[in-house]
Design a protein around this motif. Structure first.
Motif, PDB file in Angstrom:
ATOM      1  N   ARG B  85       0.809  -1.213   0.000  1.00 51.59           N
ATOM      2  CA  ARG B  85       0.000   0.000   0.000  1.00 51.59           C
ATOM      3  C   ARG B  85       0.839   1.258   0.000  1.00 51.59           C
ATOM      4  O   ARG B  85       0.557   2.214   0.739  1.00 51.59           O
ATOM      5  CB  ARG B  85      -0.949   0.042   1.202  1.00 51.59           C
ATOM      6  N   LEU B  86       1.862   1.293  -0.831  1.00 49.67           N
ATOM      7  CA  LEU B  86       2.610   2.540  -0.998  1.00 49.67           C
ATOM      8  C   LEU B  86       1.741   3.516  -1.781  1.00 49.67           C
ATOM      9  O   LEU B  86       0.898   3.103  -2.574  1.00 49.67           O
ATOM     10  CB  LEU B  86       3.913   2.271  -1.754  1.00 49.67           C
ATOM     11  N   PHE B  87       1.950   4.812  -1.562  1.00 51.57           N
ATOM     12  CA  PHE B  87       1.171   5.809  -2.290  1.00 51.57           C
ATOM     13  C   PHE B  87       1.732   5.942  -3.692  1.00 51.57           C
ATOM     14  O   PHE B  87       2.881   6.357  -3.868  1.00 51.57           O
ATOM     15  CB  PHE B  87       1.210   7.150  -1.558  1.00 51.57           C
ATOM     16  N   PRO B  88       0.946   5.624  -4.714  1.00 49.24           N
ATOM     17  CA  PRO B  88       1.481   5.560  -6.071  1.00 49.24           C
ATOM     18  C   PRO B  88       1.854   6.928  -6.636  1.00 49.24           C
ATOM     19  O   PRO B  88       2.660   7.010  -7.558  1.00 49.24           O
ATOM     20  CB  PRO B  88       0.342   4.934  -6.887  1.00 49.24           C
ATOM     21  N   HIS B  89       1.280   7.999  -6.085  1.00 54.66           N
ATOM     22  CA  HIS B  89       1.542   9.326  -6.649  1.00 54.66           C
ATOM     23  C   HIS B  89       2.733  10.008  -5.990  1.00 54.66           C
ATOM     24  O   HIS B  89       3.096  11.108  -6.368  1.00 54.66           O
ATOM     25  CB  HIS B  89       0.301  10.205  -6.533  1.00 54.66           C
ATOM     26  N   ARG B 127      12.443   7.138  -7.117  1.00 53.47           N
ATOM     27  CA  ARG B 127      11.499   6.455  -8.007  1.00 53.47           C
ATOM     28  C   ARG B 127      10.087   6.421  -7.428  1.00 53.47           C
ATOM     29  O   ARG B 127       9.873   6.695  -6.262  1.00 53.47           O
ATOM     30  CB  ARG B 127      12.010   5.028  -8.271  1.00 53.47           C
ATOM     31  N   ARG B 128       9.141   6.075  -8.307  1.00 54.96           N
ATOM     32  CA  ARG B 128       7.765   5.909  -7.850  1.00 54.96           C
ATOM     33  C   ARG B 128       7.474   4.428  -7.671  1.00 54.96           C
ATOM     34  O   ARG B 128       8.072   3.589  -8.340  1.00 54.96           O
ATOM     35  CB  ARG B 128       6.791   6.530  -8.848  1.00 54.96           C
ATOM     36  N   GLY B 130       5.270   2.424  -8.617  1.00 52.41           N
ATOM     37  CA  GLY B 130       4.711   1.643  -9.718  1.00 52.41           C
ATOM     38  C   GLY B 130       5.701   0.688 -10.367  1.00 52.41           C
ATOM     39  O   GLY B 130       5.333  -0.395 -10.810  1.00 52.41           O
ATOM     40  N   LYS B 131       6.970   1.091 -10.430  1.00 48.11           N
ATOM     41  CA  LYS B 131       7.934   0.281 -11.159  1.00 48.11           C
ATOM     42  C   LYS B 131       8.819  -0.574 -10.245  1.00 48.11           C
ATOM     43  O   LYS B 131       9.777  -1.186 -10.709  1.00 48.11           O
ATOM     44  CB  LYS B 131       8.842   1.211 -12.004  1.00 48.11           C
TER      45      LYS B 131
END
Lengths: 231, 226
Positions: B85-89, B127-128, B130-131
């Protein structure tokens, strides 16, 4: 072709101003209503949902007439606002903005509500375990994640406001320089002999503005979406 | 010390669990559907018990009789979820700092550096999420929970979504967290092997009830790490 007369320029500028003001003023209400509908269960929720969507299905002339009754100088709300705040809607461009905002409101709420509903609520739980209260969770997680939907809703709202005709002309009439938007100007031009060329010029402008708005919304939504998946 | 005594009806299923522990790492052990996650959610303040009492050291977090219910955001309990549950933004660095911002803690560069090094996530900071790979994501989630300086760390099957190689990559980090971070942990799992590596106390759950509480012998026959 784009040799517009000053009157036509006035109509274009007025349309843009009315649509912009309608969108900006409607936005906080739209976000609040969308959030209520997406996240809260309360008595009368179905009724609120229905009222918000009513302008979408009512004949625009009905909405315009209701605005005239309530927000006109002698109307219950209109006379109150006039007396205590000096705000007058009837036969003013502000009234056109009100009519456009009301007509476009369902589109705004719909888009924002859908994006609120699409957000993973578990991320909001994670934010609260990290110390974020309700407001900060909304401001730092919910709203940023819903941003593509908020932008899409704003553009839809703007485009709808730009094209609104029925409610506006019923509520604030068709006064050049005050309430005559592009739509109203085109309508007027098609009613007079020899007005076809001018009407066509405004038609092209209307198409260009609407198309630009849609492309812009797509661009912003894509950019916002990319932020979540790129690195 | 954490003392839990909660009751909660969830449709057909009901939870009535009571246990106390002062161990550095306590396992909530039991099959899927035994109520482990619900109990941890009640400790975190995400789910409200119907009745009962939850206390952490000298602080009462929930007491139905005394009408005490500290909001989740005020409990200062770190929570690592099964899916991160990391914040994707937000970037990894912003995810790590989120708890400090929201809890109004002063910046502590040394502590942040220490945890980033401990979890080996320095290269991921800009980094974000998502990857990131699953293992990287979970490590960032551990860091995010630790950097809010929690009084208790809840780990809900943090390795369940990872393959065997990733689990083996993360288990040593968890052992180091337990030894170095000095934050009491409650570790939810149905994998006896993971628990043997990390925990000294076991609370065994079955069908929403505490079936037994004690040492590692409650895990049953010895098992290898999965």
């Amino acid at each position: 072709m784009f040799d517009l007369t000053p009157e036509e320029w006035t109509a274009v500028a007025l349309s843009l101003r009315i649509a912009l003001v309608a969108t900006v003023v409607a936005l906080p209400f739209g976000v609040a209503v969308a959030w209520l509908l997406a996240r809260k269960n309360f008595w009368g929720k179905a009724l609120l949902d229905g009222i918000v969507h009513l302008p979408l299905v009512l004949p625009p002339v009905v909405t315009g007439y209701l605005l005239l009754i309530w927000f006109g100088r002698k109307g219950a709300i209109g006379s109150f606002l006039d007396e205590y705040f000096g705000i007058v809607f009837s036969f003013r461009w502000t009234g056109a903005a009100l009519a456009c905002g009301v007509m476009a409101f369902p589109l705004l709420v719909r888009a924002i509500r859908l994006s609120f509903e699409a957000i993973d609520r578990r991320l909001e739980d994670a934010a609260s375990t990290l110390g974020a209260n309700g407001f900060w969770t909304f401001a730092t997680v919910t709203l940023p994640l819903a941003l593509p939907g908020v932008i899409a809703g704003m553009v839809l709202c703007f485009a709808k406001a730009l094209g609104e005709f029925g409610a506006t002309i019923t509520f604030v009439s068709n006064i050049p320089g005050e309430t005559q938007t592009i739509s109203a100007a085109i309508y007027t031009l098609t009613q007079v002999p020899g007005g076809d060329a001018a009407a066509l010029r405004l038609v092209v402008i209307a198409i260009v503005i609407a198309l630009a708005a849609l492309i812009a919304s797509e661009y912003f939504a894509r950019r916002a979406g990319m932020r979540y998946h790129g690195d | 010390m954490i003392a839990v005594d909660v009751e909660k009806r969830l449709g057909e299923f009901s939870i009535a669990a009571k246990f106390e522990t002062s161990a550095g790492a306590t396992a909530l052990f039991g099959p899927s559907g035994s109520g482990k996650t619900s109990i941890v959610n009640m400790i975190a303040g995400l789910v409200r018990p119907d009745r009962g009492r939850i206390a952490l050291d000298n602080t009462v977090l929930f007491d139905s009789a005394a009408k005490i219910d500290v909001a989740a955001h005020q409990r200062r309990i770190g929570y690592v979820f099964q899916e991160g549950r990391l914040f994707p933004h937000l970037t990894v660095a912003q995810n790590l700092d989120y708890g400090r911002w929201m809890s109004g803690l002063p910046a502590d560069a040394a502590e942040r550096e220490r945890i980033v090094a401990l979890l080996d996530i320095g290269a991921l900071l800009p980094r974000r999420p998502g990857k990131l790979s699953g293992g990287e994501r979970q490590r960032v989630a551990f860091g995010r929970a630790l950097l809010m300086k929690p009084r208790l760390l809840l780990l809900d099957e943090p390795l369940a979504s990872l393959d065997r190689a990733r689990k083996l990559e993360i288990l040593p980090f968890l052992a180091r967290l337990r030894d170095e971070a000095k934050v009491p942990m409650i570790y939810v799992s149905h994998q006896a092997g993971e628990i043997q590596r990390l925990c000294s106390q076991v609370v065994r759950l079955e069908d929403g009830r505490v079936e037994a509480a004690g040492g590692l012998e409650l895990l049953g026959a010895p098992e290898t790490t999965h």
